[in-house]
Structure formats: C-alpha cells, structure tokens
Design a protein around this motif. Structure first.
Motif, mmCIF file in Angstrom:
data_model
loop_
_atom_site.group_PDB
_atom_site.id
_atom_site.type_symbol
_atom_site.label_atom_id
_atom_site.label_comp_id
_atom_site.label_asym_id
_atom_site.label_seq_id
_atom_site.Cartn_x
_atom_site.Cartn_y
_atom_site.Cartn_z
ATOM 1 N N GLY A 70 0.808 -1.217 0.000
ATOM 2 C CA GLY A 70 0.000 0.000 0.000
ATOM 3 C C GLY A 70 0.835 1.259 0.000
ATOM 4 O O GLY A 70 1.985 1.272 -0.468
ATOM 5 N N ARG A 92 -3.544 -1.436 -0.642
ATOM 6 C CA ARG A 92 -3.951 -1.704 -2.026
ATOM 7 C C ARG A 92 -4.047 -3.203 -2.273
ATOM 8 O O ARG A 92 -4.765 -3.643 -3.158
ATOM 9 C CB ARG A 92 -2.972 -1.043 -3.000
ATOM 10 C CG ARG A 92 -3.003 0.479 -2.933
ATOM 11 C CD ARG A 92 -2.181 1.096 -4.044
ATOM 12 N NE ARG A 92 -2.234 2.543 -4.013
ATOM 13 C CZ ARG A 92 -3.209 3.282 -4.540
ATOM 14 N NH1 ARG A 92 -4.238 2.675 -5.118
ATOM 15 N NH2 ARG A 92 -3.177 4.595 -4.487
ATOM 16 N N GLU A 93 -3.281 -3.978 -1.529
ATOM 17 C CA GLU A 93 -3.394 -5.436 -1.524
ATOM 18 C C GLU A 93 -3.436 -5.895 -0.073
ATOM 19 O O GLU A 93 -2.725 -5.346 0.779
ATOM 20 C CB GLU A 93 -2.213 -6.090 -2.255
ATOM 21 C CG GLU A 93 -2.183 -5.811 -3.752
ATOM 22 C CD GLU A 93 -1.048 -6.551 -4.439
ATOM 23 O OE1 GLU A 93 -0.368 -7.364 -3.777
ATOM 24 O OE2 GLU A 93 -0.847 -6.316 -5.639
#
Length: 205
Positions: A70, A92-93
């Motif tokens: 992220g 983000r993941e």
C-alpha cells in the motif's frame, strides 16, 4: 499503474479486530492494527486502512497473518487544541498468509518527496547523531502526504546538508513510538507517534 513515489510492504499479524472507519462514494473502509516485529524483537503497531472491497467478506481475526502492499497516508485531525497529524497505511493489496507459509515479518517503505521544513539535527546524550525530516509526498488530485522521517548516524549527517525544497528518495521502515504529552490542564497522556526510520537517503536531481 503503481505509484512508485509512495509504497510500503508489510507482513505481520493483526492486533485486535478491524473496526469501521468511514465511507467514501458508497464504499466502506475499516481500520486495523498490524503488529510487525523488528529483527531486534521490538514490535511496531502499524495502523492500516483497508476497503470493504479488499476484505471481500473475509473474516479477519486477531493473530491472523497478512501481506499488505500500500501507501503511507497522512491526515490532519482537528482538535479543540489545534490539529494532530495522523498516519495510516492505505492498503492496495491485503493477502492472508497461512501459518505454515509464514516466514518472517516485513516492513519496507520507499518514498520520493520534497523536504518541506528545515531539518532538525541534533546529538543524543549518548552521542548518537539524529535528524528529523518532514517529507511532502505528492499524490493524485493535487494532494500531498506529509510524512515524518528520522535518520541516524551518517544518514543524519547527510540530511543535515539538505535544504527545504530538495527532492529526496527515502528507504526505511514505518515504526511506532510512544511518548508523553502534557495537556493544557496539566494531565499527562500517552500517545503514539509514527515515523519512517531511514536506512537510506538519496538526493534526486
């Protein structure tokens, strides 16, 4: 396309359980704390913001291990006494890791930004050189994240030669640190500060 000016990769264990944070454009976001151990055994408790979409209905319980990719974000929290800078990792993941696949905790940040206030350089009572840096890292739509960094030893000496407006690349880890804050009424409150501890600093041209 990933934003190379602001990235962080974490591997650690969830400390507690996710709590609802806020909603933007109809999407809910949750906050959680990730416990990431250093090689020394010390523990950093890192705040993480993760979207409902990334969670995908997955149960997230205390002690579960996750890989997170992220960005480090900053927000100003308005208080009666002024404002306080809040730091979080925007995921983000968000990938669960099975216990049998876990190897070790991981914490590495890479930032490219501009020095936005004069660097504070000093020597500790134990003769360790240290410098405090505030880095402005641009993101989309004209926004910036203001991220406190700390450098030691030769990195501190190097950053002491830098000026406001210089563009630098910092590699390090996001760490947590408790400190005592004396409030206007005289009471003392324990707070947690977050900063990037620099392992490398490079001047960009």
């Amino acid at each position: 396309m990933p934003d190379t000016s602001n990235s962080i990769k974490l591997t650690g264990r969830v400390f507690g359980c996710p709590e609802y944070s806020h909603c933007i454009y109809g999407e809910a976001f949750f906050k959680l704390i990730l416990s990431v151990r250093r090689l020394s055994g010390a523990e950093d408790l890192i705040p993480v913001t993760v979207s409902e979409r990334l969670l995908g209905g997955m149960p997230v319980d205390n002690g579960m291990i996750f890989d997170i990719d992220g960005q480090i974000r900053s927000y100003n929290q308005r208080l009666d006494s002024g404002s306080r800078l809040l730091i979080t990792v925007f995921a983000r993941e968000f990938i669960p890791i099975a216990e049998e696949d876990y190897i070790e905790d991981h914490n590495e940040a890479s930032l490219m930004g501009y020095i936005c206030k004069p660097i504070i350089y000093r020597t500790t009572p134990f003769s360790r050189e240290i410098s405090d840096i505030l880095l402005a890292v641009n993101r989309r739509y004209g926004k910036s994240d203001y991220l406190p960094c700390i450098a030691w030893g030769r990195n501190a000496r190097f950053t002491n030669e830098l000026n406001v407006g210089d563009n630098v690349h910092v590699i390090g880890r996001l760490q947590s640190r408790e400190y005592k804050k004396t409030l206007p009424d005289g009471t003392i409150e324990t707070r947690t500060a977050y900063e990037i501890s620099c392992s490398a600093v490079e001047l960009l041209h």
